[in-house]
Design a protein around this motif. Structure first.
Motif, PDB file in Angstrom:
ATOM      1  N   GLN A  18      39.834  34.608  31.817  1.00 31.27           N
ATOM      2  CA  GLN A  18      38.437  34.880  32.148  1.00 31.27           C
ATOM      3  C   GLN A  18      38.246  35.149  33.636  1.00 31.27           C
ATOM      4  N   PHE A  19      38.962  34.381  34.475  1.00 26.04           N
ATOM      5  CA  PHE A  19      38.809  34.541  35.926  1.00 26.04           C
ATOM      6  C   PHE A  19      39.801  35.541  36.510  1.00 26.04           C
ATOM      7  N   ALA A  20      41.020  35.582  35.955  1.00 25.58           N
ATOM      8  CA  ALA A  20      42.058  36.423  36.559  1.00 25.58           C
ATOM      9  C   ALA A  20      41.879  37.903  36.246  1.00 25.58           C
ATOM     10  N   ILE A  21      41.500  38.233  35.009  1.00 18.42           N
ATOM     11  CA  ILE A  21      41.388  39.653  34.638  1.00 18.42           C
ATOM     12  C   ILE A  21      40.356  40.383  35.496  1.00 18.42           C
ATOM     13  N   PRO A  22      39.136  39.851  35.656  1.00 14.78           N
ATOM     14  CA  PRO A  22      38.204  40.523  36.571  1.00 14.78           C
ATOM     15  C   PRO A  22      38.722  40.561  38.009  1.00 14.78           C
ATOM     16  N   SER A  23      39.428  39.503  38.420  1.00 17.81           N
ATOM     17  CA  SER A  23      39.984  39.479  39.775  1.00 17.81           C
ATOM     18  C   SER A  23      41.052  40.552  39.947  1.00 17.81           C
ATOM     19  N   GLY A  73      38.449  30.157  51.799  1.00 12.42           N
ATOM     20  CA  GLY A  73      38.142  28.828  52.348  1.00 12.42           C
ATOM     21  C   GLY A  73      36.813  28.315  51.859  1.00 12.42           C
ATOM     22  N   GLY A  74      35.784  29.159  51.896  1.00 12.22           N
ATOM     23  CA  GLY A  74      34.458  28.749  51.426  1.00 12.22           C
ATOM     24  C   GLY A  74      34.433  28.496  49.937  1.00 12.22           C
ATOM     25  N   ALA A  75      35.122  29.354  49.167  1.00 15.32           N
ATOM     26  CA  ALA A  75      35.161  29.186  47.717  1.00 15.32           C
ATOM     27  C   ALA A  75      35.870  27.896  47.320  1.00 15.32           C
ATOM     28  N   ARG A 158      32.812  34.678  42.848  1.00 18.72           N
ATOM     29  CA  ARG A 158      33.705  34.186  41.795  1.00 18.72           C
ATOM     30  C   ARG A 158      33.641  32.665  41.700  1.00 18.72           C
ATOM     31  N   ALA A 159      33.556  31.996  42.848  1.00 16.03           N
ATOM     32  CA  ALA A 159      33.477  30.531  42.857  1.00 16.03           C
ATOM     33  C   ALA A 159      32.214  30.037  42.174  1.00 16.03           C
ATOM     34  N   ASP A 160      31.183  30.874  42.131  1.00 12.52           N
ATOM     35  CA  ASP A 160      29.928  30.537  41.459  1.00 12.52           C
ATOM     36  C   ASP A 160      30.029  30.736  39.952  1.00 12.52           C
ATOM     37  N   PRO A 303      39.506  28.725  41.308  1.00  9.25           N
ATOM     38  CA  PRO A 303      38.414  27.839  40.890  1.00  9.25           C
ATOM     39  C   PRO A 303      38.836  26.814  39.844  1.00  9.25           C
ATOM     40  N   ILE A 304      39.778  27.182  38.980  1.00 11.01           N
ATOM     41  CA  ILE A 304      40.259  26.247  37.948  1.00 11.01           C
ATOM     42  C   ILE A 304      40.981  25.072  38.601  1.00 11.01           C
TER      43      ILE A 304
END
Length: 455
Positions: A18-23, A73-75, A158-160, A303-304
């Motif tokens: 879910q997170f890697a494919i869009p990234s 860093g912020g994420a 992405r972090a959101d 994020p995971i």
């Protein structure tokens, strides 16, 4: 928050996809900024134009370094804080990071505009390439604040929990850049000016999308005071973003030394100054397509790993990391096969018919030798980002510096003394192998720690 957040409950495999494919898509599209420029410039201006973009490349890397410093860093700080259930302070990491990204961009624009010629010469520009590099830099440097905020802002988005929006941010800019490149370069025959203008317009529009998203943040409301820089938050952000930032800074240093070495040893070889600089610039940007997959996976892992490490769900952290490594290995092996079998076909895409046989000889040899150990290059980026994600930036920094500074840079300086320009080619695989070996040792040591054993 900890129990209801999908990062704590959904399977690691599903989350990583879910997170890697869009990234990955976002990184692939982002890499098109350089690839598309190379294609249109190569087809219209020729080899000197492509050589110019390689000379200017350290400036682009410096922008990415700032974007990663405050973006990752912020994420990471945001997700770690959110994982602990502290929503009050989490939002300040987002706002502070966004402000610093734009300010860094303004500073880089100022420096580039006022010190352009000596800077480009320092980067290793031959006299025959300098005028093309000046034309390209004078325009693209105006877009630095927008490039940094759109790139780094994508990590905050992405972090959101909105990886698809990050993908949209990058895709929008890249598609606009591609369309305008065709119009400005082929349609209006603006050459370097057209390619540079198209790039900046794409960056500005991507940046606007990021700013609009900040007004509708999902997990928290970003108030005006969030965007006022504060040392307490910036120290945390910088410590967690230092590893990916240092990796980019290391790349910039290596790129400058590499350009100078290619110019020096190329002049003393049968290839001359321009052929090595042009070919290596193209190959570097083509290899970014491979790294788009690897970095996309590492960003999807962030994020995971951050949230679950903050929530002390160590088993989920470990399983997510091992999945990321598995996917990285598959992609790396495929890339190795492509670069070994089809180097000439790939390099021919960026030629307008003026390249000679020496050009293709150097480029195919460089492709096959310099990128020989690309099959194990997945270890360092994923593991470095993993350490950053779990709040251990020192190890991330060590890994980020190994390949570029500790291994590759000395080899680029030493090997050509004995082997001429061929020594630069052999520096790549030696650095890749030793960096992957060190990375493996550090990650095995980490995963043997008590919290991961218990889990």
């Amino acid at each position: 928050m900890q129990q209801t957040n999908p990062l704590a409950t959904v399977s690691e495999k599903k989350l990583l996809k879910q997170f890697a494919i869009p990234s990955i898509i976002a990184m692939l599209v982002s890499s098109l900024y350089n690839i598309v420029d190379q294609f249109f410039i190569g087809r219209s201006v020729g080899g000197l134009g492509n050589a110019a973009t390689n000379i200017v490349f350290p400036l682009t890397i410096s922008c990415i370094a700032c974007a990663l410093l405050f973006g990752i860093g912020g994420a990471s700080a945001f997700n770690l804080t959110l994982g602990k259930g502290d929503t009050t302070h989490a939002k300040y990491f987002i706002g502070n990071s966004a402000t610093m990204m734009f300010l860094c961009g303004l500073i880089l624009t100022f420096v580039s505009q006022f010190f352009m010629v000596p800077m480009l010469k320092f980067f290793g520009s031959p006299n025959s390439v300098l005028k093309y590099a000046i034309t390209y830099t004078r325009i693209t440097s105006i877009g630095f604040p927008f490039l940094i905020l759109s790139t780094g802002g994508g990590h905050l988005v992405r972090a959101d929990g909105s990886p698809k929006m990050t993908m949209i941010i990058n895709m929008t800019g890249a598609i606009i850049n591609t369309v305008l490149d065709a119009l400005f370069v082929f349609g209006f025959h603006w050459g370097m000016t057209g390619a540079a203008t198209a790039t900046v317009i794409g960056q500005v529009i991507s940046c606007i999308i990021v700013i609009v998203y900040f007004t509708n943040f999902k997990t928290t409301t970003l108030t005006k005071d969030c965007f006022i820089p504060h040392a307490t938050y910036l120290i945390k952000v910088i410590s967690l973003g230092a590893a990916p930032c240092f990796n980019q800074v290391a790349m910039m240093i290596v790129q400058i030394i590499l350009n100078k070495s290619l110019k020096y040893y190329g002049h003393r070889s049968i290839y001359g100054e321009e052929i090595p600089i042009t070919c290596v610039g193209l190959i570097t940007k083509v290899s970014q397509v491979f790294f788009a997959f690897i970095i996309g996976i590492s960003q999807g892992l962030q994020p995971i790993a951050s949230f679950n490490y903050g929530a002390k769900n160590y088993s989920r952290v470990k399983r997510a990391y091992l999945l990321a490594i598995k996917y990285g290995a598959i992609i790396s092996i495929f890339s190795f096969a492509m670069f070994q079998i089809f180097p000439r076909q790939i390099i021919s895409l960026f030629d307008n018919g003026t390249a000679n046989e020496l050009y293709f000889k150097f480029s195919t040899n460089y492709f096959r030798i310099f990128l020989f150990f690309i099959c194990i290059c997945f270890m360092q980026p994923i593991s470095s980002n993993f350490f950053t994600a779990i709040g251990k930036p020192k190890k991330g920094i060590v890994l980020s510096l190994t390949r570029q500074i500790i291994f590759l840079l000395p080899l680029i300086l030493i090997l050509p003394i004995f082997f001429g320009i061929d020594g630069i080619m052999f520096a790549g695989p030696i650095a890749d192998f030793t960096a992957a070996l060190l990375c493996t040792v550090l990650i095995i040591h980490e995963l043997k720690k008590e919290e991961f054993k218990i889990s």
